[in-house]
Design an enzyme around this catalytic site. Structure first.
Site, PDB file in Angstrom:
ATOM      1  N   ASP A  88     -25.389  23.954 -31.831  1.00  0.00           N
ATOM      2  CA  ASP A  88     -26.749  24.124 -32.331  1.00  0.00           C
ATOM      3  C   ASP A  88     -26.801  23.587 -33.757  1.00  0.00           C
ATOM      4  O   ASP A  88     -25.842  23.747 -34.520  1.00  0.00           O
ATOM      5  CB  ASP A  88     -27.112  25.609 -32.392  1.00  0.00           C
ATOM      6  CG  ASP A  88     -27.436  26.221 -31.041  1.00  0.00           C
ATOM      7  OD1 ASP A  88     -27.186  25.564 -30.021  1.00  0.00           O
ATOM      8  OD2 ASP A  88     -27.919  27.365 -31.016  1.00  0.00           O
ATOM      9  N   HIS A 145     -18.706  23.233 -28.820  1.00  0.00           N
ATOM     10  CA  HIS A 145     -18.359  23.013 -27.418  1.00  0.00           C
ATOM     11  C   HIS A 145     -18.152  21.530 -27.138  1.00  0.00           C
ATOM     12  O   HIS A 145     -18.598  20.667 -27.893  1.00  0.00           O
ATOM     13  CB  HIS A 145     -19.472  23.569 -26.523  1.00  0.00           C
ATOM     14  CG  HIS A 145     -19.626  25.060 -26.619  1.00  0.00           C
ATOM     15  ND1 HIS A 145     -19.328  25.902 -25.575  1.00  0.00           N
ATOM     16  CD2 HIS A 145     -20.048  25.856 -27.644  1.00  0.00           C
ATOM     17  CE1 HIS A 145     -19.567  27.158 -25.945  1.00  0.00           C
ATOM     18  NE2 HIS A 145     -20.006  27.144 -27.200  1.00  0.00           N
ATOM     19  N   SER A 247     -21.117  24.784 -41.091  1.00  0.00           N
ATOM     20  CA  SER A 247     -20.588  23.490 -41.504  1.00  0.00           C
ATOM     21  C   SER A 247     -21.141  22.378 -40.632  1.00  0.00           C
ATOM     22  O   SER A 247     -22.277  22.447 -40.179  1.00  0.00           O
ATOM     23  CB  SER A 247     -19.062  23.498 -41.475  1.00  0.00           C
ATOM     24  OG  SER A 247     -18.564  22.422 -42.227  1.00  0.00           O
TER      25      SER A 247
END
Length: 278
Positions: A88, A145, A247
């Site tokens: 995200d 992911h 980050s």
């Protein structure tokens, strides 16, 4: 001087690692009154949607770090076809790698070799490939992911500074992603070599991978190749790592990617289709 440029400039003399490690200790605190206060204040400040979390009760998390790296409910992030977003966040930049160079922001670019810790041989694989950068803001889901299935070839720790990686800093600090501490993960995929670079940042207390646990911070030193004993294969959409505080992820491919109708600085979600190979 603009506020954004001033914010970038004042970061140069700051003791990045000391500040980040101190914040890391606070984020690991398990005193109920303190960690609950931190978590609730954070949720209010950044308008975090706890309805997506596997555990929606803020007080159930043993520490702020456990809250920050919280898993989501099953099905909260459907995995699209083709190349998908690893996290995200904000799709800062994306596109072709022109003669080994990637765009950081308007007026700034950096080389694949610098990003990969000076590894010219590895950088050559991506000389005319494609890249995408996703910035994870404080309110985002902070697990990373796999954008495609892959088998881990090598993991490299590259030491560096810990500048903030928000928009203001990316526009004013040259070679930002090649300056900061980072973890470089090389994979073999059906589309050729892929690298996922997890970039550290100001107050990022640690970076973890699913196969080796917490990696950063490491004792001071040069570039380190980190060994692992078993073959690591991860399917598309599987978690590969996480940030303890926010980050950036930079991913690069040796093949060209036909990106969807996307725009720099747009919001994306983990599993969202970004494009296809061809």
């Amino acid at each position: 001087m603009t506020p954004a440029k001033l914010f970038a400039l004042i970061q140069y003399p700051l003791p990045h690692h000391l500040l980040s490690r101190l914040i890391g200790r606070l984020a690991d605190c398990r005193l109920p009154w303190l960690k609950d206060a931190l978590i609730r204040a954070f949720i209010r400040q950044f308008k975090v949607d706890m309805g997506e979390a596997q555990e929606p009760d803020p007080s159930a998390y043993p520490s702020f770090n456990d809250f920050f790296t919280r898993p989501l409910k099953d099905g909260a992030r459907p995995i699209g076809k083709g190349l998908t977003s690893p996290a995200d966040g904000t799709l800062s930049q994306f596109g072709p790698i022109g003669h080994g160079r990637m765009i950081q922001a308007k007026g700034h670019d950096f080389t694949a070799a610098d990003l990969l810790g000076g590894d010219l041989e590895a950088a050559e694989r991506y000389r005319d490939g494609s890249f995408a950068t996703v910035y994870l803001s404080p309110r985002d889901y902070h697990r990373v992911h796999m954008p495609v299935a892959g088998t881990l070839r090598e993991m490299v720790y590259v030491p560096g500074r810990l500048f903030s990686v928000n928009t203001a800093t990316t526009h004013h600090v040259p070679n930002l992603f090649a300056r900061n501490e980072r973890l470089v993960c090389h994979f073999d995929t059906e589309h050729g070599p892929m690298v996922l670079v997890l970039v550290g940042a100001m107050i990022v207390a640690a970076i973890e991978t699913v196969w080796a646990g917490q990696i950063t911070p490491l004792p001071r030193g040069g570039v380190q190749r980190i060994r692992f004993d078993t073959l690591v294969h991860l399917e598309k959409g599987e978690e590969m790592g996480r940030f303890k505080l926010g980050s950036t992820v930079v991913m690069a491919f040796s093949e060209s990617v036909a990106f969807n109708d996307l725009a720099a600085e747009q919001m994306v979600r983990m599993g969202q289709r970004l494009g296809g190979f061809g």
